[in-house]
Write a protein that holds these residues in place. Structure first.
Motif, short mmCIF file in Angstrom:
data_model
loop_
_atom_site.label_atom_id
_atom_site.label_comp_id
_atom_site.label_asym_id
_atom_site.label_seq_id
_atom_site.Cartn_x
_atom_site.Cartn_y
_atom_site.Cartn_z
N ILE A 10 0.84 -1.15 -0.06
CA ILE A 10 -0.01 0.03 0.04
C ILE A 10 0.98 1.16 -0.05
N TYR A 11 0.65 2.33 -0.84
CA TYR A 11 1.37 3.37 -0.93
C TYR A 11 0.49 4.63 -0.68
N LYS A 12 1.22 5.66 -0.39
CA LYS A 12 0.48 6.95 -0.17
C LYS A 12 1.34 8.05 -1.13
N ILE A 13 0.46 8.94 -1.79
CA ILE A 13 1.02 10.35 -2.48
C ILE A 13 0.21 11.47 -1.88
N VAL A 14 1.27 12.23 -1.05
CA VAL A 14 0.88 13.46 -0.63
C VAL A 14 1.14 14.78 -1.40
N ASN A 15 0.05 15.46 -1.42
CA ASN A 15 0.42 16.82 -2.02
C ASN A 15 0.81 17.93 -0.98
N LEU A 16 2.03 18.06 -0.86
CA LEU A 16 2.62 18.92 0.21
C LEU A 16 2.14 20.18 0.31
N VAL A 17 1.58 20.84 -0.69
CA VAL A 17 0.96 22.15 -0.58
C VAL A 17 -0.49 22.08 0.53
N ASN A 18 -1.16 21.20 0.19
CA ASN A 18 -2.54 21.01 0.88
C ASN A 18 -2.69 19.86 1.91
N ASN A 19 -1.70 18.91 1.74
CA ASN A 19 -1.59 17.83 2.74
C ASN A 19 -2.96 16.74 2.30
N LYS A 20 -3.44 17.15 1.09
CA LYS A 20 -4.38 16.03 0.64
C LYS A 20 -3.52 14.83 0.08
N PHE A 21 -4.33 13.76 0.12
CA PHE A 21 -3.34 12.64 -0.42
C PHE A 21 -4.11 11.63 -1.19
N TYR A 22 -3.44 10.68 -1.76
CA TYR A 22 -3.99 9.23 -2.47
C TYR A 22 -3.57 8.23 -1.90
N ILE A 23 -4.43 7.07 -1.66
CA ILE A 23 -3.89 5.87 -1.48
C ILE A 23 -3.98 4.85 -2.36
N GLY A 24 -3.03 3.94 -2.61
CA GLY A 24 -3.06 3.13 -3.74
C GLY A 24 -2.54 1.84 -3.24
N GLN A 25 -2.51 0.55 -4.08
CA GLN A 25 -2.11 -0.58 -3.73
C GLN A 25 -1.56 -1.23 -5.18
N SER A 26 -0.64 -1.94 -4.95
CA SER A 26 0.10 -2.37 -6.13
C SER A 26 1.07 -3.71 -6.04
N ARG A 27 1.10 -4.50 -6.94
CA ARG A 27 2.03 -5.88 -6.64
C ARG A 27 3.43 -5.21 -7.23
N ASN A 28 3.62 -3.80 -7.82
CA ASN A 28 4.78 -3.40 -7.87
C ASN A 28 4.84 -1.95 -7.83
N ILE A 29 4.98 -1.38 -6.58
CA ILE A 29 4.52 -0.11 -6.33
C ILE A 29 5.34 0.91 -6.99
N TYR A 30 6.66 0.55 -7.24
CA TYR A 30 7.65 1.48 -8.09
C TYR A 30 7.21 1.61 -9.53
N GLN A 31 6.68 0.71 -10.16
CA GLN A 31 6.03 0.47 -11.58
C GLN A 31 4.88 1.25 -11.44
N ARG A 32 4.15 1.03 -10.55
CA ARG A 32 2.72 1.96 -10.47
C ARG A 32 2.95 3.37 -10.40
N TRP A 33 3.93 3.70 -9.73
CA TRP A 33 4.29 5.23 -9.70
C TRP A 33 4.93 5.78 -10.82
N LYS A 34 5.41 4.97 -11.66
CA LYS A 34 5.91 5.37 -13.06
C LYS A 34 4.63 5.33 -14.04
N GLN A 35 3.62 4.83 -13.82
CA GLN A 35 2.43 5.00 -14.66
C GLN A 35 1.62 5.90 -14.26
N HIS A 36 1.48 6.33 -12.79
CA HIS A 36 0.74 7.52 -12.33
C HIS A 36 1.29 8.73 -12.97
N THR A 37 2.83 8.92 -13.11
CA THR A 37 3.31 10.19 -13.24
C THR A 37 4.16 10.03 -14.85
N SER A 38 3.76 9.13 -15.89
CA SER A 38 4.18 9.16 -16.93
C SER A 38 3.18 9.95 -17.87
N ASP A 39 3.82 10.50 -18.96
CA ASP A 39 3.16 11.21 -19.98
C ASP A 39 2.36 12.40 -19.21
#
Length: 105
Positions: A10-39
């Motif tokens: 389970i991972y968390k992505i936090v917006n440091l400007v407003n402290n709002k966040f996203y919770i996600g899950q993955s079998r490969n967290i690092y690859q999932r972060w690449k998918q979230h942030t590509s393009d």
């Protein structure tokens, strides 16, 4: 062995400007972060978290934990694959992340 391959949990992505966040899950967290942030930035983001990356200026692909611009990427729990949906649901229910609903709903 490369720690960035196959990290399940389970991972968390936090917006440091407003402290709002996203919770996600993955079998490969690092690859999932690449998918979230590509393009980025794309013309019409398809999720709240991608729209937030565009709004707050994340312009790089993320592939490991840390702070990138206005965002913090972190692993909050490692678990077995069969536990992913249950654990993610528990975190979402208890923490009520702002960015976990679709921008189309």
């Amino acid at each position: 062995m490369d720690r960035q391959k196959g990290v399940t949990g389970i991972y968390k992505i936090v917006n440091l400007v407003n402290n709002k966040f996203y919770i996600g899950q993955s079998r490969n967290i690092y690859q999932r972060w690449k998918q979230h942030t590509s393009d980025l930035p794309e013309e019409y983001p398809t999720s709240r978290i991608r729209a937030t990356f565009k709004k707050y200026g994340l312009g790089q692909i993320v592939h490991k934990e840390g702070v990138y611009g206005n965002f913090k990427f972190e692993i909050i729990e490692l678990c077995e694959e069969f536990e992913l949906y249950k654990k993610e649901s528990e975190y979402i229910l208890n923490l009520k992340p702002h960015y976990n609903c679709s921008i189309f709903t």
